[in-house]
Design an enzyme around this catalytic site. Sequence first.
Site, PDB file in Angstrom:
ATOM      1  N   GLU A 127       0.797  -1.226   0.000  1.00 37.78           N
ATOM      2  CA  GLU A 127       0.000   0.000   0.000  1.00 37.78           C
ATOM      3  C   GLU A 127       0.831   1.279   0.000  1.00 37.78           C
ATOM      4  OE1 GLU A 127      -3.418  -1.967   2.873  1.00 37.78           O
ATOM      5  OE2 GLU A 127      -2.296  -0.231   3.552  1.00 37.78           O
ATOM      6  N   CYS A 140       3.078   8.411   2.302  1.00 35.87           N
ATOM      7  CA  CYS A 140       3.473   7.360   3.239  1.00 35.87           C
ATOM      8  C   CYS A 140       3.861   6.136   2.411  1.00 35.87           C
ATOM      9  CB  CYS A 140       2.300   7.077   4.175  1.00 35.87           C
ATOM     10  SG  CYS A 140       2.693   5.871   5.426  1.00 35.87           S
ATOM     11  N   CYS A 147       5.123  -7.819   7.347  1.00 34.75           N
ATOM     12  CA  CYS A 147       6.090  -7.349   8.352  1.00 34.75           C
ATOM     13  C   CYS A 147       6.454  -8.523   9.254  1.00 34.75           C
ATOM     14  CB  CYS A 147       5.449  -6.226   9.182  1.00 34.75           C
ATOM     15  SG  CYS A 147       6.640  -5.374  10.237  1.00 34.75           S
ATOM     16  N   CYS A 151       3.387  -5.539  15.964  1.00 31.63           N
ATOM     17  CA  CYS A 151       2.886  -4.485  16.843  1.00 31.63           C
ATOM     18  C   CYS A 151       1.371  -4.694  16.936  1.00 31.63           C
ATOM     19  CB  CYS A 151       3.232  -3.120  16.266  1.00 31.63           C
ATOM     20  SG  CYS A 151       5.009  -2.943  15.989  1.00 31.63           S
ATOM     21  N   CYS A 154      -1.369  -2.662  15.097  1.00 29.04           N
ATOM     22  CA  CYS A 154      -1.150  -2.392  13.673  1.00 29.04           C
ATOM     23  C   CYS A 154      -1.708  -3.519  12.812  1.00 29.04           C
ATOM     24  CB  CYS A 154       0.352  -2.239  13.422  1.00 29.04           C
ATOM     25  SG  CYS A 154       0.807  -2.270  11.691  1.00 29.04           S
ATOM     26  N   GLU A 223       8.969  -2.705   8.381  1.00 22.15           N
ATOM     27  CA  GLU A 223       9.960  -2.009   9.218  1.00 22.15           C
ATOM     28  C   GLU A 223      11.127  -1.625   8.303  1.00 22.15           C
ATOM     29  OE1 GLU A 223      10.850  -0.808  12.489  1.00 22.15           O
ATOM     30  OE2 GLU A 223      12.515  -0.315  11.160  1.00 22.15           O
ATOM     31  N   SER A 254      10.508   6.057   9.849  1.00 20.41           N
ATOM     32  CA  SER A 254       9.913   5.659  11.121  1.00 20.41           C
ATOM     33  C   SER A 254      10.303   4.225  11.449  1.00 20.41           C
ATOM     34  CB  SER A 254       8.392   5.777  11.015  1.00 20.41           C
ATOM     35  OG  SER A 254       7.800   5.275  12.185  1.00 20.41           O
ATOM     36  N   SER A 276       8.361   4.631  16.741  1.00 18.45           N
ATOM     37  CA  SER A 276       7.072   4.146  17.239  1.00 18.45           C
ATOM     38  C   SER A 276       7.255   3.768  18.693  1.00 18.45           C
ATOM     39  CB  SER A 276       6.645   2.897  16.453  1.00 18.45           C
ATOM     40  OG  SER A 276       6.354   3.227  15.137  1.00 18.45           O
ATOM     41  N   LEU A 277       7.027   4.715  19.583  1.00 22.12           N
ATOM     42  CA  LEU A 277       7.279   4.448  21.009  1.00 22.12           C
ATOM     43  C   LEU A 277       6.062   3.768  21.637  1.00 22.12           C
ATOM     44  CD1 LEU A 277       9.453   4.847  23.172  1.00 22.12           C
ATOM     45  CD2 LEU A 277       8.263   6.936  23.848  1.00 22.12           C
ATOM     46  N   ASN A 355      -7.101   3.805  15.381  1.00 18.36           N
ATOM     47  CA  ASN A 355      -8.116   3.583  14.356  1.00 18.36           C
ATOM     48  C   ASN A 355      -8.414   2.078  14.324  1.00 18.36           C
ATOM     49  OD1 ASN A 355      -9.739   3.667  12.118  1.00 18.36           O
ATOM     50  ND2 ASN A 355      -8.151   4.330  10.677  1.00 18.36           N
ATOM     51  N   CYS A 398      -2.666   1.956   8.103  1.00 16.25           N
ATOM     52  CA  CYS A 398      -1.726   0.985   7.559  1.00 16.25           C
ATOM     53  C   CYS A 398      -2.276  -0.434   7.489  1.00 16.25           C
ATOM     54  CB  CYS A 398      -0.489   1.019   8.459  1.00 16.25           C
ATOM     55  SG  CYS A 398       0.738  -0.164   8.077  1.00 16.25           S
TER      56      CYS A 398
HETATM   57  S1  SF4 Z   1       3.793  -0.816  13.150  1.00 19.14           S
HETATM   58 FE1  SF4 Z   1       5.318  -1.082  11.498  1.00 19.14          FE
HETATM   59  S2  SF4 Z   1       6.833  -2.491  12.408  1.00 19.14           S
HETATM   60 FE2  SF4 Z   1       4.972  -2.680  13.670  1.00 19.14          FE
HETATM   61  S3  SF4 Z   1       3.837  -4.409  12.746  1.00 19.14           S
HETATM   62 FE3  SF4 Z   1       3.071  -2.491  11.801  1.00 19.14          FE
HETATM   63  S4  SF4 Z   1       4.273  -2.311   9.912  1.00 19.14           S
HETATM   64 FE4  SF4 Z   1       5.387  -3.759  11.247  1.00 19.14          FE
END
Ligand code: SF4
Length: 425
Positions: A127, A140, A147, A151, A154, A223, A254, A276-277, A355, A398
Site C-alpha cells: 500500500e 506514506c 512485516c 505491533c 497495527c 519495518e 519511522s 514508534s514508542l 483507528n 496501515c
Molecule cells: S507498526 Fe510497522 S513495524 Fe509494527 S507491525 Fe506495523 S508495519 Fe510492522
Amino acid sequence: MTATKLMPIPGHIDPVPVPRPDLVEGITPREDGRVDLIGLPKKRIAELFETAGLDAKAAKLRAKQVFHWLYHRGVTDFEAMTDIAKTMRPWLAERFVIGRPEIVEAQHSSDGTRKWLLRTADGHDFEMVFIPDADRGTLCVSSQVGCTLNCRFCHTGTMRLVRNLTAGEIVGQVMLARDSLGEWPKSGQADLAALDDDLVDEDGGYSADGRLLTNIVMMGMGEPLYNFDNVRDALKLVMDGDGLALSKRRITLSTSGVVPKMERCAEEIGVNLAVSLHAVTKDVRDEIVPINKKYGIEELLQACADYKGASNARRITFEYVMLKDKNDSDEDARELVRLIKHYKLPAKVNLIPFNPWPGAPYECSTPERVKAFSNIVFEAGISAPVRTPRGRDIDAACGQLKTAAEKKSRAELERLYAEKEKALG
Ligand code: SF4
C-alpha cells in the site's frame, strides 16, 4: 518462491532474508528478461549499458542522460528522451524497461487522502497513502510486503512478511505518486526542482514550484530498518539533486526501534527520525511493540540521543498511539516527559487516536483522555499535537486496504499472533 522459516532469536523475531533466486543485485525481476532501470543508480545503469554493448564513454554519457529522464523528469517511455538519438531509443527499449508498481486499486477520501493498493511484478500487494494538509502533502511509503514484527495495534502486524520491497519498488512508489498528481517538472522547471532546499520554507510549506507532494514518510507497511540497503538506495535516488530532488529535511524514516541500525541510518541516509514508542513501561511496550523485548526503552532512547543530525530544528518524532486504559493515563504522560528530559531528546510527540480494525484487540482512548495526555506533555514544553484521523472513509490506516480483500477471522488473527509470539521465545 521458497518458503523461509523464521529464525527464532530469544526476545525477538529478527529479519529473515527472503531468498529471491530471480533477484540479481537489486534489480526488480521481470518475466520478459528485460531489466527494469527504476531503482538503479547512475553508475549501475552505465555498467548495464556497457555490458549490453556500448563502449565505456558512451555508456557513461547515456546513463547520465537516461538517469535524468527517469528520475528527474519522470518519463516512462524511451521515445520521450529527446536528447537521445532516435536510433538509440529502440535499442534501449529492447533491453530495458521503465517500471512502476501496478495499481490494483486507487481510493480517494472525501478529506483528500488518497490510497493505492499496489502490486509488484511478481504479484505481491502493498500500500501507499498520500495525505494532503494545509501546508504540505505527505506520501506514506511502504518498505516491505507484510512485516516480521507484530505491533499489536497495527493491521500490517497481522500479516506475515512476504518479502522486502526492492529499491525500485520503493522509489517507484514516489514516482507513481508524482505520476498520479501530475508533478514532474516540465521543461524549464527542471532546475527549480533541483534547488528544492532553497525553495521551501523551513516549517514545511508547499514547495515554491507549487508541488503537492512535499514530504515523504517511510511509515507504510514494514519495518524500513529491516530492509536497510534497499530503503537507503531508494532514498538516495529521492534525495539526488538530479533525481527526484527532495530535501532530506522533508523525509522521515519511522522505526519501531531497530537499535543496531539507527546509527547507520543517520550516517548513510541522514533523514529525519520517527520512533514508534507507544508505551513508556517495559510491560506495556513488550505487549504493544514486541521488538521491545529485544531492544528495551532505555537502549532505544539512548540510540535516539546519539542520532546524528537530530537537533531542535530537526526533532525526533515519537509516535504514540492512544489506547484506552492501556497507555493513556496521566502517569504515562508524566513518565513520557521524564524519559524525554532524562535523555535530553530534541523531541516532539505525535499522539495518534487508535483507528480500530475488525478484530483489533484495543479501543481508542476517549477524546477527553487524549486531550488530558496532550496537555501534560505540552505543559512540560514538548510539542504534542493530536493527529487528526485521515481517510477513515477509505480505511487509510496501515494495512487496511490490503487486508480488506483477505479478511481474517478473530480466531485466525489469534493463531497468527500466537505463531509470532512463539518465535519471540
Ligand atoms: S507498526 Fe510497522 S513495524 Fe509494527 S507491525 Fe506495523 S508495519 Fe510492522
